[in-house]
Design a protein around this motif. Structure first.
Motif, mmCIF file in Angstrom:
data_model
loop_
_atom_site.group_PDB
_atom_site.id
_atom_site.type_symbol
_atom_site.label_atom_id
_atom_site.label_comp_id
_atom_site.label_asym_id
_atom_site.label_seq_id
_atom_site.Cartn_x
_atom_site.Cartn_y
_atom_site.Cartn_z
ATOM 1 N N LEU A 14 0.810 -1.215 0.000
ATOM 2 C CA LEU A 14 0.000 0.000 0.000
ATOM 3 C C LEU A 14 0.844 1.266 0.000
ATOM 4 N N VAL A 15 1.940 1.238 0.731
ATOM 5 C CA VAL A 15 2.683 2.471 0.957
ATOM 6 C C VAL A 15 3.605 2.827 -0.204
ATOM 7 N N GLN A 16 4.216 1.834 -0.813
ATOM 8 C CA GLN A 16 5.235 2.166 -1.803
ATOM 9 C C GLN A 16 5.285 1.181 -2.960
ATOM 10 N N GLY A 17 4.188 0.530 -3.249
ATOM 11 C CA GLY A 17 4.141 -0.387 -4.380
ATOM 12 C C GLY A 17 4.714 -1.744 -4.016
ATOM 13 N N PRO A 18 5.027 -2.597 -4.946
ATOM 14 C CA PRO A 18 4.920 -2.426 -6.394
ATOM 15 C C PRO A 18 3.472 -2.255 -6.873
ATOM 16 N N ILE A 19 3.331 -1.659 -8.044
ATOM 17 C CA ILE A 19 2.009 -1.461 -8.639
ATOM 18 C C ILE A 19 1.675 -2.724 -9.422
ATOM 19 N N SER A 20 0.774 -3.516 -8.855
ATOM 20 C CA SER A 20 0.522 -4.826 -9.452
ATOM 21 C C SER A 20 -0.560 -4.768 -10.512
ATOM 22 N N LEU A 21 -0.488 -5.709 -11.454
ATOM 23 C CA LEU A 21 -1.580 -5.906 -12.395
ATOM 24 C C LEU A 21 -2.593 -6.825 -11.747
ATOM 25 N N TYR A 22 -3.854 -6.568 -12.015
ATOM 26 C CA TYR A 22 -4.904 -7.406 -11.435
ATOM 27 C C TYR A 22 -4.712 -8.857 -11.859
ATOM 28 N N SER A 23 -4.359 -9.030 -13.132
ATOM 29 C CA SER A 23 -4.270 -10.397 -13.644
ATOM 30 C C SER A 23 -3.164 -11.202 -12.964
ATOM 31 N N GLU A 24 -2.100 -10.523 -12.513
ATOM 32 C CA GLU A 24 -1.015 -11.292 -11.893
ATOM 33 C C GLU A 24 -1.180 -11.435 -10.391
ATOM 34 N N LEU A 25 -1.817 -10.453 -9.734
ATOM 35 C CA LEU A 25 -1.909 -10.513 -8.283
ATOM 36 C C LEU A 25 -3.170 -11.230 -7.806
ATOM 37 N N ALA A 26 -4.299 -10.933 -8.447
ATOM 38 C CA ALA A 26 -5.587 -11.374 -7.910
ATOM 39 C C ALA A 26 -5.663 -12.880 -7.612
ATOM 40 N N PRO A 27 -5.277 -13.740 -8.554
ATOM 41 C CA PRO A 27 -5.477 -15.164 -8.261
ATOM 42 C C PRO A 27 -4.778 -15.600 -6.975
ATOM 43 N N SER A 28 -3.510 -15.213 -6.796
ATOM 44 C CA SER A 28 -2.816 -15.721 -5.612
ATOM 45 C C SER A 28 -3.247 -14.971 -4.359
ATOM 46 N N LEU A 29 -3.853 -13.809 -4.542
ATOM 47 C CA LEU A 29 -4.312 -13.043 -3.387
ATOM 48 C C LEU A 29 -5.536 -13.709 -2.743
#
Lengths: 338, 75, 175, 529
Positions: free
Chosen positions: D187-202
């Motif tokens: 939240l504070v300093q990234g990284p700026i993730s793509l939804y497609s790469e972060l969402a599934p494992s989140l």
């Protein structure tokens, strides 16, 4: 897998052990500013103290327990430290009552001028010496200045870790055992630096009311003493310099409190001549504190009061305690006359 | 296809676009070339390649690029 | 088109919400940074003594050297890291100076006798009504004192039981 | 709650425990709750902003999803009856409609960001223009700047654009989207993730995995080492110089440039190590943000390896759309016939670059120094690209040079210093001062003073300098090794050595880290960008 877990547990234990050792190494040893060791030295002399004294430098530089015992047979201990705030005295007293049951508690009132936490360094010098207990926790909570953190007290390593780059031989020498510096809480100063001139007054203040928080803790101290059947005696050391002035307005407030609660209050500033204090010879810092010669005069004068007005001095003590006090007297005179 | 190959050869005459398959990964085409290709495709084929299709897989070979153009045109 | 309308409606509502939250959270933009020393609230926070102007909260070094040799000078060690206090005694006044790493400041001025007076003309021995006539309404009043305050600067005038001025002190609040 | 506060460490401990204890389908809810608690520490009013962004993005993404669904259904149903031209026409029309929905979402959220972050800057500039004509100007507003707003706004808008493009399906569960927006480590300093790469494992459940957990923790400790031991120590000397820039001209400027490069590298990559490490220990994979940036041989390469996810964002959502928008294509074709193919695409690409770098600059902060910084980066890239034919000729003449180690080192050093030089703009925070200080470098004054002990008068003693130098050596060694192999993976085969190194690193952090009273461990530099 099992092997990995064993390694994990072992390394955790090793880290804790190492950090413990490092902590012992980096905490200040106070070999120069010995005031930082006063509070911790109490635990070696608990038990059968007739009188406990609490307060700031005006107790641990003004009263000599060894002389009090030698002249009047009164056993005592001073739980004082540099700029010890009222609530710190209160919690120290609370802790002391868990170790013993003194007949009288002497409180030097100068610290009533502070109603708020003052200085981190002084906090550490007072609080780090205490053993862990609820009283210590409360004392820390009441004393923390802005930016301080309970965790820094729980693990002093976190506070003092940067000393790792400035260690000296004393840090190794006193890693596990502190140097002994006081005589039952009395810190001996033998130098003589006479007072140059008597101050007429302290700095003018905007408000001469003693802080409410301080007075509340004084009252808590009174109740605590009542609950433990100890008499609370208020004193003000005879020193009075412009930087550490005891204002008439403050004196009046304390007198009134003492009167309302049936406490004895002795302002020794008013009886300097009777005591025989001479600020040409009896101070080591131009009148701010008494040296050992002044402290002995004051102790004799006060001891007399304790015997005659407060019925102290007739307690019977176990042989162990008597031996301990004989040793105390010997140690005291050894340092005094060296 | 020939039309596309002409466009590409116009940019890099020294490269054999019919056989090379790692145009992007090998750094033969840079961003300037891509910009040029996209505009040429627009003028020659009347097909706009949207930003989300501008990815290495679609530009690595002339064949892949031709497939992209056909797909975009058909859809 | 319907969709767009709906969205804009919702977003308009959200905008309103944001504008409500985004109200001014910072401090005033025109903070008074300099410690004004002259004529704030009717009282001045300086003293003229033997031709030298001593300004409360002002730089100390030049003033102290202009005042000449004091009757006595006494120093109090560094207290709680705040810097060290120095007390200069002159025949009719005390001047306290706070010495820190960032410079020396006049921290307090007190009158010792009735030979000095404030710029308003108040001196020891006057009556309370004289003081009120010269200085106007005080910021705070107690049974034994009147206090005039401007920011960190204070002028405290004390009275004895008869209502006669017995204490005059310029005091700077904790730094 | 900064990463270096006790509160955060305690929070992290509780969070990890809670995460693994709630293993199962609803495990992600623990993360959501934790993230909101984390965010609430920054202030409850900040929480309102992140909620508004979440809510509006949810609405817009659902509307976009519905529009796309309708389009597809329509095309499917009328497959037979429509000819190609009609299909194209329908698609173009509905895409326009979709685009309008997207614009609503973008304007609203970037609007919030713009108002909060840039209104004071804008008003100040307007005032100075008014001032030229003797006007009085407006009051400069001082608004709250929610923690990490630039990061979460950009990440969320990336998601909206992806939904619009049909790359990802809109998230149906608003709570899940809320987690994507607010995932606490980044939240504070990234990284700026793509939804497609972060969402599934989140959203997936993750069982406690000793290997992943210890890898994650190793990386966290490594991050703290870089940040506390190196970055925050270097900061002391930098602050001394920045408190009185005029006193430290000449060679000191060069020293500052090098120190700041070390400081920002250790601080920012350290912070990202902590972020990625935390996620990794929970089994969540975050995108890497750095790839040994200081070994880059050119500015262009540097920007592919430094703050990668930000560069990617600007490339995908600003540069490419601008360079391929229809008017640009037309411009390109128009120019082709007149000034040649190469030059024509340069006109287009450079226009897009300038816009992109302007936005990149202002994204870093609402001040002229950041804008100048962005444009200078752009200038360097454009110049070096224009000189490309010259380089090629040069290398054709000296074919051995490209593989030469010293030449490579020279290029990397040149890039390091060049990037450091323009980065110093955000040290001085003032364009005029910076240019003056750059000018003073030409005088070479101060070299003797620094070497003659001046370096010890910046607030660091000899021990500190030794620690910094050792720290840099360790960072360099680790970076060098990790270019070839995965350090943690190869250590995993030697568990005892791995344990010893990890413990040693931890003890280093605790003993020589620059934290606690007197040192006010600085906030991460990338806060609130």
């Amino acid at each position: 897998m099992k092997k990995r877990i064993i390694i994990l547990v072992c390394s955790a234990l090793i880290v804790i052990l190492l950090l413990g050792l490092l902590q012992a190494l980096v905490v200040p040893k106070y070999t120069d500013n010995t005031e930082g060791l006063l509070i911790g030295e109490y635990y070696g002399e608990t038990g059968e103290n007739d009188v406990i004294m609490v307060g700031d430098c005006e107790v641990y530089e003004s009263f000599v327990p060894a002389v009090l015992y030698e002249k009047y047979g009164i056993t005592s201990y001073i739980r004082g430290s540099a700029q010890q705030l009222v609530w710190q005295s209160y919690y120290l007293l609370e802790e002391t009552f868990r170790y013993e049951t003194p007949k009288a508690v002497v409180f030097n009132v100068y610290a009533l001028k502070y109603g708020e936490p003052q200085d981190e360094a002084y906090n550490r010098m007072t609080l780090d010496g205490m053993k862990w207990s609820g009283a210590k926790y409360d004392a820390i909570k009441a004393s923390m200045t802005e930016g301080e953190n309970m965790l820094d007290y729980a693990m002093p390593l976190l506070r003092f870790h940067s000393r790792i780059t400035e260690l000296n031989s004393d840090d190794f020498k006193y890693m596990f055992n502190d140097k002994k510096v006081s005589h039952s809480g009395y810190l001996m100063k033998k130098g003589v630096v006479p007072m140059r001139e008597e101050a007429e007054s302290g700095r003018a203040l905007l408000d001469y009311t003693l802080p409410e928080t301080a007075m509340e803790y004084l009252d808590k101290m009174r109740q605590l003493c009542e609950e433990n059947d100890a008499e609370l005696i208020l004193v003000k050391a005879p020193t009075n310099t412009w930087g550490f002035w005891w204002y008439d307005e403050w004196d009046a407030q304390v007198s009134e409190y003492a009167e309302n609660n049936g406490l004895a209050y002795y302002n020794f500033i008013k009886c300097r001549d009777e005591i025989g204090i001479d600020f040409a010879t009896d101070t080591y810092d131009e009148g701010m504190h008494l040296n050992v010669y002044g402290a002995e005069k004051l102790t004799e004068y006060f001891g007399n009061i304790l015997v005659s007005d407060h019925g102290l001095g007739d307690a019977t003590h176990s042989q162990d305690v008597l031996d301990r006090w004989q040793a105390n007297i010997d140690a005291y005179y050894k340092e005094r006359n060296s | 296809m020939q039309q596309l190959l002409d466009i590409l050869s116009g940019l890099h005459p020294e490269v054999d676009f019919e056989t090379t398959e790692d145009l992007i990964d090998d750094g033969i085409l840079d961003s300037l070339d891509i910009v040029s290709i996209v505009s040429s495709v627009y003028s020659e084929f009347d097909v706009t390649i949207p930003p989300e299709e501008i990815i290495p897989e679609n530009f690595n070979s002339a064949v892949a690029l031709m497939e992209l153009i056909t797909r975009l045109d058909e859809e | 088109m319907k969709i767009a309308k709906r969205i804009s409606l919702i977003l308009a509502a959200l905008c309103l919400l944001v504008s409500l939250i985004a109200c001014d959270t910072g401090k005033g933009t025109t903070a008074n940074t300099s410690e004004d020393t002259e004529n704030v609230g009717g009282v001045s926070y300086y003293v003229n003594y033997n031709g030298t102007k001593i300004t409360l909260g002002g730089a100390a070094d030049a003033t102290v050297s202009a005042l000449g040799t004091p009757q006595s000078k006494s120093e109090l060690g560094n207290c709680g890291g705040l810097g060290s206090q120095v007390k200069y005694t002159y025949s009719s006044i005390y001047v306290y100076v706070l010495e820190t790493d960032s410079g020396n400041t006049i921290d307090q001025i007190e009158f010792r006798d009735d030979l000095v007076s404030t710029p308003e003309g108040v001196s020891i021995g006057m009556s309370k009504s004289d003081v009120l006539a010269k200085c106007g309404e005080a910021s705070a009043e107690s049974a034994t004192s009147l206090t005039y305050t401007s920011g960190k600067l204070n002028l405290s005038i004390g009275f004895d039981a008869n209502g006669t001025v017995n204490k005059i002190a310029y005091i700077r609040d904790g730094v | 709650m900064s990463f270096t506060s006790y509160t955060f460490i305690a929070f992290l401990g509780v969070m990890l425990l809670a995460y693994f204890l709630t293993y199962g389908k609803r495990q992600w809810i623990t993360l959501l709750v934790g993230s909101y608690i984390f965010y609430a520490f920054a202030g409850l009013d900040c929480l309102a902003f992140i909620l508004i962004t979440t809510l509006s993005s949810y609405l817009v993404s659902r509307l976009l999803g519905r529009a796309i669904g309708r389009e597809r259904a329509f095309l499917e149903a009328n497959k037979e009856t429509l000819d190609k031209a009609q299909r194209k026409e329908y698609k173009a029309r509905s895409k326009k409609k979709r685009f309008r929905i997207l614009l609503c979402g973008l304007f609203f959220n970037f609007g919030i960001l713009a108002v909060l972050k840039y209104s004071a800057f804008a008003v100040r500039n307007v005032n100075s223009i008014i001032g030229l004509f003797g006007g009085k100007g407006f009051d400069v507003p001082s608004l709250l700047l929610p923690l990490g707003i630039s990061f979460y706004t950009f990440q969320t808008m990336g998601y909206l654009i992806d939904v619009y493009r049909g790359k990802v399906a809109p998230e149906r569960n608003i709570a899940k989207l809320a987690l994507f927006v607010s995932f606490f480590p980044q939240l504070v300093q990234g990284p700026i993730s793509l939804y497609s790469e972060l969402a599934p494992s989140l959203y997936e459940p993750h069982k406690f995995d000793l290997k992943k957990f210890s890898f994650g923790m190793q990386r966290v400790i490594w991050g703290y080492f870089k940040k506390l031991v190196i970055a925050d120590r270097v900061l002391i000397a930098m602050n001394t110089m920045l408190d009185a820039p005029e006193q430290y001209g000449g060679a000191y400027v060069l020293l500052l440039i090098v120190l700041y490069s070390v400081q920002i590298y250790a601080d920012f990559t350290g912070g990202i190590d902590i972020t990625i490490g935390i996620a990794e220990s929970m089994g969540i994979k975050l995108a890497e943000n750095f790839d040994r940036p200081f070994s880059s041989r050119s500015t262009k390469e540097y920007w592919r390896r430094w703050h990668i996810t930000m560069g990617r964002w600007f490339r995908e959502y600003i540069f490419v759309p601008i360079a391929t928008v229809k008017p640009m294509l037309k411009l390109n074709n128009f120019c082709k016939n007149r000034i040649g193919v190469k030059a024509a695409s340069k006109v287009v690409a450079y226009t897009a670059s300038i816009v992109t770098w302007f936005v990149t600059g202002i994204w870093h902060g609402a001040a002229w120094n950041f804008i100048v910084w962005g444009l200078l980066n752009c200038l360097i890239i454009m110049v070096s690209e224009s000189l490309e034919p010259l380089y090629k000729k040069f290398h054709a003449r000296f074919p051995k040079l490209a593989g030469n180690r010293f030449y490579g080192g020279f290029c990397a050093t040149r890039t390091f210093l060049l990037m450091g030089l323009i980065r110093s703009l955000d040290c001085y925070r003032n364009v005029a001062t910076t240019f003056r200080m750059w000018g003073s470098m030409l005088t070479f004054r101060g070299i003797g003073e620094i070497l003659g002990g001046g370096i010890l008068r910046l607030g660091l003693d000899l021990t500190d300098i030794v620690i910094i130098l050792c720290g840099i050596a360790v960072m360099y060694a680790v970076s060098k090794i990790s270019a070839k192999t995965d350090v943690r993976e190869s250590l995993y085969e030697r568990p005892v050595l791995s344990a010893i190194l990890t413990c040693a690193l931890l003890i280093c952090v605790i003993m020589i880290g620059n934290y606690g009273i007197g040192y006010d461990a600085s906030q991460f530099i990338y806060d609130q960008f």
